[in-house]
Design an enzyme around this catalytic site. Structure first.
Site, short mmCIF file in Angstrom:
data_model
loop_
_atom_site.label_atom_id
_atom_site.label_comp_id
_atom_site.label_asym_id
_atom_site.label_seq_id
_atom_site.Cartn_x
_atom_site.Cartn_y
_atom_site.Cartn_z
N GLY A 141 -101.28 -7.52 -8.04
CA GLY A 141 -102.09 -8.63 -7.53
C GLY A 141 -101.24 -9.86 -7.29
O GLY A 141 -101.22 -10.79 -8.09
N GLU A 143 -88.76 -4.80 -8.01
CA GLU A 143 -89.30 -4.27 -6.76
C GLU A 143 -88.19 -4.14 -5.72
O GLU A 143 -88.04 -3.10 -5.08
CB GLU A 143 -90.41 -5.19 -6.23
CG GLU A 143 -90.98 -4.72 -4.90
CD GLU A 143 -92.13 -5.58 -4.40
OE1 GLU A 143 -92.19 -6.77 -4.78
OE2 GLU A 143 -92.95 -5.07 -3.64
#
Lengths: 404, 356
Positions: A138, A254
């Site tokens: 999120g 990431e």
């Protein structure tokens, strides 16, 4: 906290470990699954698992080898890097793949291991290691994409819990995730300093998910709405206001995974040249019949080789200096650009046969190639767009200044 | 930068210090202005030889240090940064031909003299303006070589030529039957049209059929190492310029359009570095060097070409002046781009070696 002795990594013990891995794979990896990994599975979502697939996932999860270097006390493999490499090599040799993946493995797990408290680690890490709980991210909002610190989703302090209201977007896998790691605003008076890192159950009342249909025809991303969602305080990672620091750390994981270090750039199957010979034909000397196309394939293959050499160099340098080589910052931009070039060449080589959407007249490989080509356009946008990465390179590495 | 051994780091630092202190671009400018056929300063070359750089790839038994090609590449790269001119690369490539294909007598006769810097040697292969080793007409009959070689690097100062003839590589000493005609190229370095007319020729006989290709790989990779040094320097110079040049009341480095161009060039040069270092390491490992060499040279050509153009463009008008150094890099870069195979040549070769 239990302390683990650093596993021995001498040559002898590594070879013994290799033998152990081979034996274990022979006993646990079903031969029927050999080479049947689907590179698009990460974005296609959970599918009905065949019994042998479920068994393979369970076996790897219980062994902890899906997250080989995570601590064994939280369900990881507890392996050294050298051992993890052996494991990877042996799996490749056996045609096996890692069935434990997703954002929990790539980004959230490593971040929680660093910033989470003991109770949070005990609760969440083992479930990720076993591949039982799926996480979504999120982060982005309609007005906070590349300018992420502009996020507006607000978490109001209600004593023992926060009340969360707002909207997230590009929530990868939101429709099939059990939980969401989110950054939310707890203070409207400061930008980065007003951000807090929360863990939200996706089945909490007030969470609504709408998949977004993409140009590839797939819906790997969602819009996620939070309306008066109650999040217990114990689900806050780190201190209030520390969310930007933790969130940025997670983005580093990431990027590492989206660049050469991870499996994102794995190229399997026939080479572009072989595909070209099949679709375009070869001349009497065995060369791809279209000389211009042949030259461009050669250019691509050479660029790709140079990129892989760079990824290896970054690893070697990082290991030698005990930190991250600054060259690693180019891996995402270069790797994603080359990935897109490869997909474009593939489409071009196949002509209209390479542009099938569905139905008769196309092989599964052709259809998958089209979807991968279209989905691949996201790679230079997500995880920090190429433009943002170039800003980072220019400012942090090259020392080119900000606008006054 | 590849992970270096302690010796390699020392060698690189020594070359870096010497080039920036003793042979900065102003030193090259003096040589350029003197406009000599040899295109380098013999005193500077003697100093390089004293420091052992002429013997880096030559075994200790023949007077060298046997440090290998990655080490030599580091030196060539550092020299490339300041345009420090010398025949080191040409001599090393010629020496490698003798190492790979010579008998003991040939090695004893020439390698110690090349390692000491006393003898400049060079490779003479191409007979036209574009690199094409498939077209060789120079012939040897009864030990006498006849033929013409175009644009032989360091031909004006070489005492020994490694010449490609129809049936292999030969050693030819300057002198009898050898004439040298200067070809004055934009880089002001030595390039000579060589005419061999019944010159005594001694065959390199033990290297096998692939000897020429193996030697050309070494030549291509060393040229790429020089280009890497030049491209890196061109980048650093441009970056420094953008950080101090003010237009519209802004330092140029603050403009995003320029930041992104520099970020892309930075990425390109890192890929170039990986390819060049991999080429040098492949030679050190032995075995088949062909793909690695073609990758190194093609990448160096592409990135060197782009960087030398951007060097001028991003400097604006000052980059166009002879007073500024940018032009040196552009002109030398284009010569190196043509030497030992242009981009198309190496792409074609890479594709062929890959089986497509």
């Amino acid at each position: 906290m239990a302390t683990l002795a650093e596993p021995e990594t001498g040559a002898d013990s590594l070879e013994a470990f290799r033998a152990e891995v081979r034996e274990w794979l022979a006993a646990n990896f079903p031969a029927s699954l050999k080479g049947k990994d689907n590179s698009m599975s990460a974005v296609e979502g959970p599918t009905q698992e065949a019994p042998e697939q479920a068994a393979w996932r369970k076996a790897m999860g219980e062994k902890g080898w899906g997250v080989p270097t995570w601590p064994a006390e939280y369900g990881g493999g507890g392996l050294s890097r050298a051992q993890a490499k052996v494991l990877q090599e042996e799996m490749a040799r056996a045609g096996a793949w890692n069935p434990i993946g997703g954002m929990g493995v790539m980004m959230f797990g490593p971040t929680l291991l660093e910033y989470g408290n003991e109770a949070q680690k005990r609760e969440h890490i083992p479930a990720i290691a076993k591949g039982e709980v799926r996480w979504c991210q999120g982060y982005s909002e309609p007005n906070a994409g590349s300018d992420l610190a502009n996020l507006q989703t607000f978490a109001e302090d209600k004593g023992d819990h926060y009340l969360v209201n707002g909207q997230k977007t590009w929530t990868s896998g939101g429709q099939w995730a059990h939980k969401c790691f989110a950054i939310v605003r707890t203070d409207k008076t400061q930008k980065q300093g007003g951000i807090t890192f929360l863990l939200i159950d996706m089945d909490s009342p007030g969470v609504e998910v709408k998949p977004i249909q993409m140009i590839s025809g797939m819906s790997p991303f969602c819009e996620t709405f939070f309306t008066n969602v109650k999040v217990p305080k114990e689900n806050r990672v780190g201190e209030e206001g520390q969310g930007w620091t933790i969130g940025k750390r997670l983005l580093q994981h990431e990027r590492t995974n989206l660049s050469g270090g991870g499996s994102a750039f794995r190229v399997s199957g026939p080479s572009l040249a072989d595909i070209a010979k099949k679709y375009v034909g070869a001349d009497d000397q065995g060369r791809v019949a279209d000389p211009d196309l042949r030259a461009r394939i050669a250019k691509f293959e050479m660029d790709w080789r140079a990129f892989l050499l760079t990824a290896m160099r970054v690893q070697a340098e990082s290991k030698a200096v005990g930190g991250v080589s600054e060259v690693s910052s180019i891996l995402k931009t270069v790797g994603t650009k080359l990935g897109q070039e490869r997909a474009e060449l593939m489409i071009e080589i196949q002509g209209l046969q390479g542009l099938g959407w569905e139905g008769e007249g196309f092989t599964p490989q052709e259809i998958q190639g089209v979807r991968a080509w279209l989905f691949g356009k996201a790679t230079t946008i997500y995880g920090g767009s190429t433009e943002i990465q170039n800003n980072v390179i220019a400012k942090r590495i090259l020392g080119m200044l900000d606008h006054q | 930068m590849a992970v270096l051994t302690e010796e390699q780091t020392m060698l690189r630092d020594m070359a870096r210090d010497w080039a920036s202190n003793e042979s900065p671009v102003t030193a090259w400018r003096k040589i350029r202005d003197a406009n000599t056929a040899t295109g380098y300063d013999p005193a500077a070359y003697a100093t390089m030889a004293e420091m052992g750089w002429t013997g880096v790839i030559i075994p200790e038994a023949h007077g060298g240090s046997d440090f290998g090609w990655l080490s030599l590449g580091l030196v060539i790269e550092e020299l490339g940064k300041t345009m420090a001119a010398s025949p080191i690369a040409a001599s090393a490539v010629a020496a490698s031909a003798i190492l790979l294909g010579g008998n003991d007598a040939q090695k004893d006769a020439y390698l110690p003299r090349i390692a000491s810097g006393e003898l400049v040697a060079t490779l003479a292969v191409d007979e036209g303006p574009r690199h094409d080793p498939s077209v060789i007409t120079a012939k040897v009959e009864d030990g006498k070589l006849s033929g013409t070689k175009a644009f032989v690097a360091e031909g004006d100062s070489a005492g020994l030529f490694v010449v490609a003839a129809t049936d292999g590589l030969y050693l030819v000493a300057a002198g009898e039957g050898v004439s040298v005609d200067r070809r004055h190229l934009v880089d002001f370095r030595s390039h000579a049209q060589m005419t061999f007319d019944g010159a005594p020729a001694d065959k390199l006989a033990s290297g096998g059929a692939d000897l020429l290709e193996a030697v050309l790989d070494r030549a291509a990779v060393l040229a790429a190492a020089e280009m890497l040094g030049m491209a890196g320097q061109a980048f650093d110079t441009t970056l420094a310029y953008l950080k101090q040049r003010v237009q519209f009341g802004q330092v140029l480095a603050t403009f995003q359009a320029l930041q992104h161009r520099m970020a892309n060039l930075f990425s390109d040069i890192e890929l170039m570095r990986s390819a060049v270092e991999a080429g040098l390491s492949a030679i050190d490992r032995g075995g088949d060097t062909r793909q690695a060499a073609s990758l190194a040279k093609a990448k160096a050509n592409e990135v060197g070409h782009l960087m030398s153009r951007e060097l001028i463009q991003l400097h604006g008008g000052i980059g166009m002046t002879d007073e500024y150094d940018a032009g040196f890099y552009l002109k030398r870069m284009r010569v190196l781009e043509q030497l030992w195979g242009n981009t198309a040549f190496h792409r074609e070769r890479f594709a062929r070696l890959s089986g497509f």
